[in-house]
Enzyme design. Sequence first.
Site, PDB file in Angstrom:
ATOM      1  N   GLY A 173      40.135  23.042  14.573  1.00 60.19           N
ATOM      2  CA  GLY A 173      40.819  23.556  15.759  1.00 60.19           C
ATOM      3  C   GLY A 173      41.537  24.859  15.461  1.00 60.19           C
ATOM      4  O   GLY A 173      40.982  25.753  14.834  1.00 60.19           O
ATOM      5  N   ASP A 233      43.957  35.723  13.832  1.00 64.31           N
ATOM      6  CA  ASP A 233      45.404  35.614  14.001  1.00 64.31           C
ATOM      7  C   ASP A 233      46.087  35.309  12.669  1.00 64.31           C
ATOM      8  O   ASP A 233      47.192  35.803  12.401  1.00 64.31           O
ATOM      9  CB  ASP A 233      45.736  34.521  15.015  1.00 64.31           C
ATOM     10  N   SER A 265      35.934  25.844  11.251  1.00 67.11           N
ATOM     11  CA  SER A 265      36.188  26.472  12.552  1.00 67.11           C
ATOM     12  C   SER A 265      36.671  27.892  12.329  1.00 67.11           C
ATOM     13  O   SER A 265      37.554  28.135  11.500  1.00 67.11           O
ATOM     14  CB  SER A 265      37.240  25.679  13.339  1.00 67.11           C
ATOM     15  N   GLY A 291      34.517  39.959   4.462  1.00 67.27           N
ATOM     16  CA  GLY A 291      35.901  40.360   4.270  1.00 67.27           C
ATOM     17  C   GLY A 291      36.374  41.333   5.322  1.00 67.27           C
ATOM     18  O   GLY A 291      35.898  41.315   6.472  1.00 67.27           O
TER      19      GLY A 291
END
Length: 314
Positions: free
Chosen positions: A293, A258, A252, A231
């Site tokens: 991706g 982000d 992934s 976390g």
Amino acid sequence: MTEILTLTVNPALDLSTEAPAVIPDRKLRCTAPLVHPGGGGVNVSRAIANLGGDSHPMLAWGGPTGEMLVALLREEGLTPEPLGVDHPTRQSVSVRDQATGLQYRFMMPGPDWTTGDCDTARAAILAAIRPGALVIPSGSLPPGMPLDFFLDLQPAINAGGGRMMLDTSGEALRHAVDRAANLFALRMDHAEARELSGHPLVGIAEIAAYARDLRAGGVAEIVIIAAGAQGNVIACTDWVGLTRPPMVVPISKIGAGDSFVGAFALSISRGEDPVTACCRGTAAAASAVTTQGTALCRRDETERFFGQVTRIPL
């Protein structure tokens, strides 16, 4: 609601693919690549859009790769604004080894910036900042850009009642810590925290202690350290602790950070407290690792995971 301005000075067109095995000295027959617009701030704005929010993305782009990146952003409903610097946009490639599940990421450096480029971008950013905005410079700096570039924007941002959340890496991150930049928020991962502290930071308690130290040293009002599957550790005014995600099967790891920043920023812009925002970011990161991706987080999944995030005081 607070406006969110994301800044990406070194974006990339991200290609991701898979190969049966990644081994040297052979032609590797890969799957058809997924192509996404990339770079820290670009992905933060994409994550915010995925979650149903709005942001104002500013970035530098140029050449055919840059035009493709911008076209993809517009297809996702975003309206990118140029920084006025049009060097050819770089690419990055990630390859997942199907035999081992390991992922290999190849990052190109980006074009060299001149002093004039920096001046042009600075003027564009200052003209775009609105009173009270949450400004998020995210991603790597291109060669030639001073480490102080974003930190030197703080007086203008603060004068308008705005706040800066910085999510960068390498020497730019170290410089922000050494300068005690007094940011609104600073995020880093566990490996970066170990390198900056000079200590192994074994266990969540040691990570939390380092986050406290950074906050006490004037680096940021809110310090967040990502601790992988465990976390995110957050140190803020009223709370220090861990926001733990539910268990997921990762596909992934690209874009998890982000997605965290996008969900965190969107929550703050809507008036939620930093710990709740950290829980939303933790849920978004958990969603992102289940996608291929750089598809980033999914709204429905993030909402479901948010209800499963646990808060552990430290």
